[in-house]
Every structure is written in C-alpha cells, then in structure tokens.
Scaffold this motif. Structure first.
Motif, short mmCIF file in Angstrom:
data_model
loop_
_atom_site.label_atom_id
_atom_site.label_comp_id
_atom_site.label_asym_id
_atom_site.label_seq_id
_atom_site.Cartn_x
_atom_site.Cartn_y
_atom_site.Cartn_z
N TRP A 108 83.87 53.26 30.74
CA TRP A 108 85.17 53.81 31.13
C TRP A 108 85.68 53.06 32.35
O TRP A 108 84.91 52.67 33.22
CB TRP A 108 85.05 55.29 31.51
N LEU A 109 86.98 52.90 32.40
CA LEU A 109 87.64 52.42 33.59
C LEU A 109 88.10 53.66 34.34
O LEU A 109 88.87 54.46 33.81
CB LEU A 109 88.83 51.53 33.23
N LEU A 110 87.59 53.86 35.53
CA LEU A 110 87.89 55.04 36.32
C LEU A 110 88.96 54.66 37.35
O LEU A 110 88.73 53.83 38.23
CB LEU A 110 86.62 55.53 37.01
N LEU A 111 90.16 55.27 37.21
CA LEU A 111 91.28 54.98 38.10
C LEU A 111 91.34 56.01 39.21
O LEU A 111 91.38 57.21 38.94
CB LEU A 111 92.60 54.98 37.34
N ASP A 112 91.38 55.56 40.44
CA ASP A 112 91.46 56.45 41.61
C ASP A 112 90.40 57.54 41.58
O ASP A 112 90.62 58.63 42.08
CB ASP A 112 92.85 57.09 41.70
N ALA A 134 90.16 50.67 40.92
CA ALA A 134 89.44 51.13 39.74
C ALA A 134 87.99 50.66 39.79
O ALA A 134 87.66 49.68 40.44
CB ALA A 134 90.10 50.60 38.48
N GLU A 135 87.16 51.40 39.08
CA GLU A 135 85.77 50.99 38.91
C GLU A 135 85.36 51.23 37.47
O GLU A 135 85.95 52.05 36.76
CB GLU A 135 84.85 51.77 39.86
N ILE A 136 84.36 50.50 37.02
CA ILE A 136 83.86 50.67 35.67
C ILE A 136 82.65 51.59 35.73
O ILE A 136 81.73 51.40 36.52
CB ILE A 136 83.51 49.31 35.03
N LEU A 137 82.71 52.61 34.89
CA LEU A 137 81.68 53.63 34.85
C LEU A 137 81.04 53.61 33.46
O LEU A 137 81.74 53.56 32.46
CB LEU A 137 82.32 55.00 35.11
N GLU A 138 79.71 53.61 33.42
CA GLU A 138 79.02 53.68 32.14
C GLU A 138 78.24 54.97 32.09
O GLU A 138 77.48 55.29 33.01
CB GLU A 138 78.10 52.47 31.97
N GLU A 139 78.47 55.73 31.00
CA GLU A 139 77.71 56.97 30.83
C GLU A 139 77.57 57.27 29.35
O GLU A 139 78.50 57.09 28.57
CB GLU A 139 78.35 58.11 31.63
N VAL A 166 89.61 59.41 39.23
CA VAL A 166 90.00 60.59 38.45
C VAL A 166 90.22 60.26 36.97
O VAL A 166 89.55 60.81 36.10
CB VAL A 166 91.28 61.22 39.03
N GLU A 167 91.19 59.41 36.68
CA GLU A 167 91.57 59.15 35.29
C GLU A 167 90.62 58.15 34.64
O GLU A 167 90.26 57.15 35.25
CB GLU A 167 93.00 58.62 35.22
N ARG A 168 90.27 58.44 33.39
CA ARG A 168 89.34 57.59 32.63
C ARG A 168 90.07 56.92 31.48
O ARG A 168 90.75 57.55 30.70
CB ARG A 168 88.21 58.42 32.04
N ILE A 169 89.87 55.61 31.40
CA ILE A 169 90.39 54.82 30.29
C ILE A 169 89.19 54.23 29.58
O ILE A 169 88.36 53.56 30.20
CB ILE A 169 91.32 53.70 30.79
N PRO A 170 89.07 54.48 28.26
CA PRO A 170 87.91 53.95 27.54
C PRO A 170 87.94 52.42 27.47
O PRO A 170 88.99 51.81 27.36
CB PRO A 170 88.04 54.57 26.15
N LEU A 171 86.75 51.85 27.56
CA LEU A 171 86.59 50.40 27.42
C LEU A 171 85.67 50.14 26.24
O LEU A 171 84.63 50.79 26.13
CB LEU A 171 86.03 49.79 28.70
#
Length: 182
Positions: free
Chosen positions: A102-106, A92-97, A108-113
């Motif tokens: 968001w926590l970006l899994l593989d 996973a990586e953390i994406l800010e936009e 593809v999938e986004r989990i809000p942080l």
C-alpha cells in the motif's frame, strides 16, 4: 421541491437543488434555467423530465462514462500521479502487510500497489451534477463532477460534460471528458 425564481435585469433565472441516488451513493443535483421573461412552465417541466432521464441514463451507462474517462487519459494520469506520490518520501510511505503493498498518504489514506484500473474506477464517486438550459433552445448541458477517494489528483475532480436535448423523450447524449477541475 419547487423552482427558485430570481428576476435579473434582462432575464429570469430558475433553479433547484436536490439530492438524488446515483451509482450507489447520494449526489447533489442542480437544475438551472434562464428565461427571457416569457411563461416557461412547460420548459421547466420538460427540463425536470430531462434531468430524470439523464440520471437514469447515467445510472445505466456508468461503464460508458468510465470508458470515456479512460480514453481521455485520466487513468494513465492517475497511475503516473501514484508513481510520483510513491517517490515523495515526505508525503507518502510504502507499507506492506499481509502480502499486500500500500502507498500510505499522510499516514492515513491507502492506495493499493500496484495501482490498477479497477482501483482507479472503484475510487470514483459523483460529487455533483449540474444541468443548465436557457430559453433559446431545448438543448442542455449536464456538468458531472467525479471525486476520488483517495484522491490521487489532490483536491481536483474529474469533469465530464453531457450535451442533450430536453425535448426528446429518448435520451441521446454527447459525452466529453473535460479533464480535471478545481
């Protein structure tokens, strides 16, 4: 749809598989009844009626099911799983936009942080509901499986048992959160 009948060595098995609306989506519903060779037409009719009442109860009591899930510690477990996923740089990586994280899994999938209760409960959906009974009693067990999207528990579902009595016209259930299944 009619009942599918299978005669076993010591008993008769009746089943139906249906699709039904529940919580804004279509879910699978399986009915199972085991009999000892006696005529069970009335019991099958009562079980089908109880299944309908159970679906109506579930539709009206989603908040009660969610409260039981929270009381069972599954939101806390999901929040901990999200923290663990966020620490796994390979997965996973953390994406800010646009000011959101968001926590970006593989990829593809986004989990809000931060991951909040609302996010957890919004991710739940009914995968399957199975209602089983036998000739010994008018009691039944409904086994409810809830999936998640995105699923922070991997490929596991949340399993919930509802115990009821199909002879009663007014539904009364004992709800038990069994934890994760699968």
């Amino acid at each position: 749809m009619g009942w599918i009948h299978k005669q076993e060595e010591f008993w008769d098995s009746y089943s139906q598989s249906l699709r039904c609306p529940l919580w804004g989506a279509e879910a699978g519903l399986s009915l199972h009844y085991t009999n000892n060779g006696q005529d069970c037409g009335k019991q099958l009719e009562r079980l089908a009626g109880a299944a309908d009442r159970c679906l109506n109860w579930l539709e009206a009591h989603q908040a009660d099911i969610f409260s039981a899930i929270e009381a069972g510690g599954l939101y806390d477990a999901a929040a901990e799983a999200v923290e663990d996923l966020a620490d796994d740089e390979e997965y996973a990586e953390i994406l800010e936009e646009d000011g959101a994280a968001w926590l970006l899994l593989d990829g593809v999938e986004r989990i809000p942080l931060p991951y909040r209760k609302e996010d957890f409960f919004r991710s739940l959906f009914v995968e399957d509901l199975s209602i089983s009974a036998d000739f010994k009693s008018s009691r039944f067990i409904a086994d409810l499986f809830l999936g998640m999207s995105p699923n922070v528990f991997g490929d596991h579902s949340i399993e919930i048992f509802l115990k009821g009595d199909f002879a009663r016209d007014q539904p009364a259930y004992r709800v038990t959160v069994n934890g994760l299944a699968g």
